[in-house]
Write an enzyme that holds these catalytic residues in place. Structure first.
Site, PDB file in Angstrom:
ATOM      1  N   ARG A 229      -0.789  -2.880   4.272  1.00 50.57           N
ATOM      2  CA  ARG A 229      -0.752  -2.787   5.735  1.00 50.57           C
ATOM      3  C   ARG A 229      -1.850  -3.668   6.305  1.00 50.57           C
ATOM      4  O   ARG A 229      -2.917  -3.822   5.698  1.00 50.57           O
ATOM      5  CB  ARG A 229      -0.996  -1.342   6.206  1.00 50.57           C
ATOM      6  N   HIS A 277       5.832  -9.672   7.513  1.00 43.98           N
ATOM      7  CA  HIS A 277       6.011  -8.274   7.101  1.00 43.98           C
ATOM      8  C   HIS A 277       7.432  -8.044   6.567  1.00 43.98           C
ATOM      9  O   HIS A 277       8.143  -7.139   7.020  1.00 43.98           O
ATOM     10  CB  HIS A 277       5.712  -7.307   8.259  1.00 43.98           C
TER      11      HIS A 277
HETATM   12  P1  NDP Z   1       2.459   5.431  -3.112  1.00 44.42           P
HETATM   13  O1  NDP Z   1       2.100   6.575  -2.242  1.00 44.42           O
HETATM   14  O2  NDP Z   1       3.485   5.622  -4.168  1.00 44.42           O
HETATM   15  O3  NDP Z   1       1.141   4.864  -3.833  1.00 44.42           O
HETATM   16  C1  NDP Z   1      -0.066   4.719  -3.151  1.00 44.42           C
HETATM   17  C2  NDP Z   1      -1.133   4.338  -4.147  1.00 44.42           C
HETATM   18  O4  NDP Z   1      -2.344   4.062  -3.425  1.00 44.42           O
HETATM   19  C3  NDP Z   1      -1.454   5.474  -5.139  1.00 44.42           C
HETATM   20  O5  NDP Z   1      -1.697   4.947  -6.412  1.00 44.42           O
HETATM   21  C4  NDP Z   1      -2.739   6.074  -4.545  1.00 44.42           C
HETATM   22  O6  NDP Z   1      -3.587   6.680  -5.509  1.00 44.42           O
HETATM   23  C5  NDP Z   1      -3.401   4.830  -3.993  1.00 44.42           C
HETATM   24  N1  NDP Z   1      -4.391   5.177  -2.975  1.00 44.42           N
HETATM   25  C6  NDP Z   1      -4.206   5.813  -1.800  1.00 44.42           C
HETATM   26  N2  NDP Z   1      -5.377   5.990  -1.164  1.00 44.42           N
HETATM   27  C7  NDP Z   1      -6.326   5.478  -1.971  1.00 44.42           C
HETATM   28  C8  NDP Z   1      -7.738   5.375  -1.881  1.00 44.42           C
HETATM   29  N3  NDP Z   1      -8.423   5.867  -0.828  1.00 44.42           N
HETATM   30  N4  NDP Z   1      -8.408   4.790  -2.895  1.00 44.42           N
HETATM   31  C9  NDP Z   1      -7.732   4.320  -3.979  1.00 44.42           C
HETATM   32  N5  NDP Z   1      -6.386   4.390  -4.135  1.00 44.42           N
HETATM   33  C10 NDP Z   1      -5.685   4.957  -3.121  1.00 44.42           C
HETATM   34  O7  NDP Z   1       2.882   4.256  -2.125  1.00 44.42           O
HETATM   35  P2  NDP Z   1       3.859   3.025  -2.426  1.00 44.42           P
HETATM   36  O8  NDP Z   1       3.420   2.347  -3.643  1.00 44.42           O
HETATM   37  O9  NDP Z   1       5.280   3.452  -2.322  1.00 44.42           O
HETATM   38  O10 NDP Z   1       3.576   2.105  -1.140  1.00 44.42           O
HETATM   39  C11 NDP Z   1       2.284   1.629  -0.834  1.00 44.42           C
HETATM   40  C12 NDP Z   1       2.259   1.017   0.561  1.00 44.42           C
HETATM   41  O11 NDP Z   1       2.964  -0.229   0.573  1.00 44.42           O
HETATM   42  C13 NDP Z   1       2.953   1.806   1.655  1.00 44.42           C
HETATM   43  O12 NDP Z   1       2.145   2.883   2.112  1.00 44.42           O
HETATM   44  C14 NDP Z   1       3.149   0.753   2.734  1.00 44.42           C
HETATM   45  O13 NDP Z   1       2.013   0.690   3.557  1.00 44.42           O
HETATM   46  C15 NDP Z   1       3.243  -0.548   1.931  1.00 44.42           C
HETATM   47  N6  NDP Z   1       4.585  -1.144   2.021  1.00 44.42           N
HETATM   48  C16 NDP Z   1       4.687  -2.424   2.532  1.00 44.42           C
HETATM   49  C17 NDP Z   1       5.916  -3.032   2.611  1.00 44.42           C
HETATM   50  C18 NDP Z   1       6.040  -4.441   3.087  1.00 44.42           C
HETATM   51  O14 NDP Z   1       7.161  -4.924   3.290  1.00 44.42           O
HETATM   52  N7  NDP Z   1       4.945  -5.161   3.279  1.00 44.42           N
HETATM   53  C19 NDP Z   1       7.153  -2.359   2.177  1.00 44.42           C
HETATM   54  C20 NDP Z   1       6.922  -1.037   1.654  1.00 44.42           C
HETATM   55  C21 NDP Z   1       5.680  -0.464   1.585  1.00 44.42           C
HETATM   56  P3  NDP Z   1      -3.123   7.983  -6.351  1.00 44.42           P
HETATM   57  O15 NDP Z   1      -2.102   7.434  -7.348  1.00 44.42           O
HETATM   58  O16 NDP Z   1      -4.354   8.441  -6.991  1.00 44.42           O
HETATM   59  O17 NDP Z   1      -2.508   8.923  -5.365  1.00 44.42           O
HETATM   60  C1  OXD Z   2       7.650   0.105   4.759  1.00 40.58           C
HETATM   61  C2  OXD Z   2       7.540  -1.252   5.279  1.00 40.58           C
HETATM   62  O1  OXD Z   2       6.693   0.887   4.890  1.00 40.58           O
HETATM   63  O2  OXD Z   2       8.577  -1.956   5.360  1.00 40.58           O
HETATM   64  O3  OXD Z   2       8.712   0.440   4.193  1.00 40.58           O
HETATM   65  O4  OXD Z   2       6.448  -1.709   5.619  1.00 40.58           O
END
Ligand code: NDP
Ligand code: OXD
Length: 314
Positions: A229, A277
Site C-alpha cells: 500500500r 495499482h
Molecule cells: P496477509 O494478511 O495474508 O499477510 C500479511 C503479512 O504481513 C503476514 O505475513 C503478516 O505477518 C505480515 N505483517 C502484518 N503486519 C506486520 C508487521 N507489523 N510487521 C511485520 N509483518 C507484518 O495479506 P496478503 O498477503 O493477502 O496481502 C498483503 C497486502 O497486499 C494486502 O493487505 C494489500 O494491501 C496488498 N495488495 C496489493 C495489491 C495490488 O494490486 N497492489 C493486490 C492485493 C493485495 P504474520 O504472518 O505474522 O501475521
Molecule cells: C487489493 C488491491 O487489496 O487490489 O485487493 O489492492
C-alpha cells in the site's frame, strides 16, 4: 435480507449486476438509492464512504472487495461485525508475476538496456550477476508474500522473508518482528514489500529502513519494490534515497495518494518504475463469486473464511 454494495471509485452498477446474477434470491441495494437499513445483512465494500455503514442494525458481515482491508478500517464509525477479505489464487498468482517481473528487471538491468537501445548503444557489459547471488527480502509472508517467495526461489534468487510472527517455512530464511528486522534488511539487495497497511506498518518504508539495506550486494545498491500500500512508503524519503544512492531503483505499484498526482517527481525519475495499482487485478466476476460463496456459507450456518482481525488491522 439485503446485500448493500458500498463503494467509491468503481462502477457500482456493474457490481450490483454481478451479485444479482449470483444471488438471485437476495435483493442488492447501493448507497445511491433509498433502501431499508434494517434489511441489510451483508455489505460488499471497496472504499465505502466514512460512516455509511453506521445504523445497519441487522448487519452480519462486511466483505472487502479486495485483499486489503485498510480501506475498511479507515472508517472511524465502522460497525463491530465480522469482516472477511478476498483470498484468491488468481490474484495471488498475478501478484507473484509482478514481483518476479520486477526482481528480474533489476537483476537483468532491463531499464539500462532500454536506454541503450534508444541511444543505439552496443555496450555489452559482462557484469551479469546470477540470481543465486542476489538476496531478495520479502516483507510480509502472508498469502502473497509466501507465493512470491516460492516463485523467486524457483528462479534461483536467495530469498528471505520477514513477518510479524515467527515462521518456519521449508527452505526459506525467515525473520520476525522488530528484533529480526535489522538482520533481515542487512541481507537484502531487493526489498519486496507485500505488507498490509496498519497503524504499525504506516510509513515503514522510510529513510532509516533504506539506510539499513545491504549496500555491498551484487547489484551495486539496493532496490525497492512496493506493491503493498502507498501508506507504507514515505515518498520524499524514496526520492532522497535514490538521489543519495542509498537506493538504486524502485518499482512502485502503490502511492501515498492515488492516482499518483501529475506533479509527483516519481513519474519522471529515471530510476523509478510506476504502475497504476494494478499489480494484482482479479477478474471482478471471480471476486463476486467468492463473496457470494461466503454469503451462502453464512446462510448455511457455516463460519466465514478469510476473516481479518480488527485488533491487528489485517
Ligand atoms: P496477509 O494478511 O495474508 O499477510 C500479511 C503479512 O504481513 C503476514 O505475513 C503478516 O505477518 C505480515 N505483517 C502484518 N503486519 C506486520 C508487521 N507489523 N510487521 C511485520 N509483518 C507484518 O495479506 P496478503 O498477503 O493477502 O496481502 C498483503 C497486502 O497486499 C494486502 O493487505 C494489500 O494491501 C496488498 N495488495 C496489493 C495489491 C495490488 O494490486 N497492489 C493486490 C492485493 C493485495 P504474520 O504472518 O505474522 O501475521
Ligand atoms: C487489493 C488491491 O487489496 O487490489 O485487493 O489492492
Amino acid at each position: 435480507m439485503t446485500l448493500l454494495v458500498a463503494m467509491t471509485g468503481w462502477h457500482v452498477e456493474d457490481w450490483r449486476e454481478r451479485f444479482a446474477a449470483l444471488l438471485p434470491e437476495l435483493p442488492v441495494v447501493t448507497l445511491g438509492e433509498p433502501f431499508d437499513r434494517r434489511a441489510v445483512h451483508y455489505v460488499a465494500s471497496w472504499k465505502h464512504p466514512e460512516g455509511s455503514l453506521a445504523g445497519l442494525p441487522n448487519l452480519a458481515a462486511i466483505f472487502s472487495l479486495g485483499a486489503g482491508v485498510d480501506h475498511i478500517f479507515a472508517d472511524s464509525r465502522l460497525p463491530e461485525v465480522p469482516i472477511a477479505r478476498v483470498v484468491d489464487p488468481d490474484l495471488t498468482a498475478r501478484m507473484s508475476e509482478y514481483v518476479v517481473l520486477h526482481c528480474l528487471m533489476h537483476l537483468r538491468q532491463q531499464r539500462r538496456y532500454d536506454r541503450q537501445q534508444l541511444a543505439k548503444s552496443w555496450d555489452d557489459d559482462r557484469h551479469q550477476p546470477a540470481a543465486r547471488s542476489v538476496r531478495v527480502g520479502i516483507m510480509g509472508l502472508g498469502e502473497l508474500g509466501l507465493d512470491a517467495a516460492r516463485k523467486l526461489q524457483i528462479i534461483g534468487f536467495d530469498v528471505a522473508g520477514w513477518s510479524r510472527s515467527p515462521k518456519d517455512v521449508d527452505g526459506l530464511v525467515t525473520f520476525a518482528g522488530s528484533d529480526g528486522m535489522l538482520a533481515f534488511l542487512g541481507r537484502t539487495d531487493i526489498l519486496v514489500c507485500l505488507l498490509p497497511l496498519t497503524p504499525d506498518t504506516r510509513g515503514m518504508l522510510n529513510a532509516d529502513l533504506f539506510a539499513a539495506l545491504a549496500q555491498n550486494g551484487r547489484l551495486g545498491g539496493p532496490f525497492l519494490i512496493n506493491a503493498g500500500r502507498g501508506g507504507l512508503q514515505v515518498e520524499a524519503d524514496i526520492l532522497a534515497a535514490l538521489d543519495a544512492g542509498t537506493l538504486k531503483g524502485a518499482a512502485l505499484d502503490v502511492f501515498e495518494s492515488e492516482p499518483l498526482p501529475a506533479d509527483s517527481p516519481l513519474w519522471s525519475h529515471p530510476s523509478v518504475t510506476v504502475t497504476p495499482h494494478n499489480a494484482a487485478m482479479s477478474e471482478p466476476e471471480a471476486i463476486a463469486t467468492l463473496i457470494a460463496a461466503q454469503i451462502r456459507r453464512l446462510q448455511a450456518g457455516e463460519p466465514l473464511e478469510h476473516m481479518v482481525d480488527p485488533t491487528r488491522g489485517y
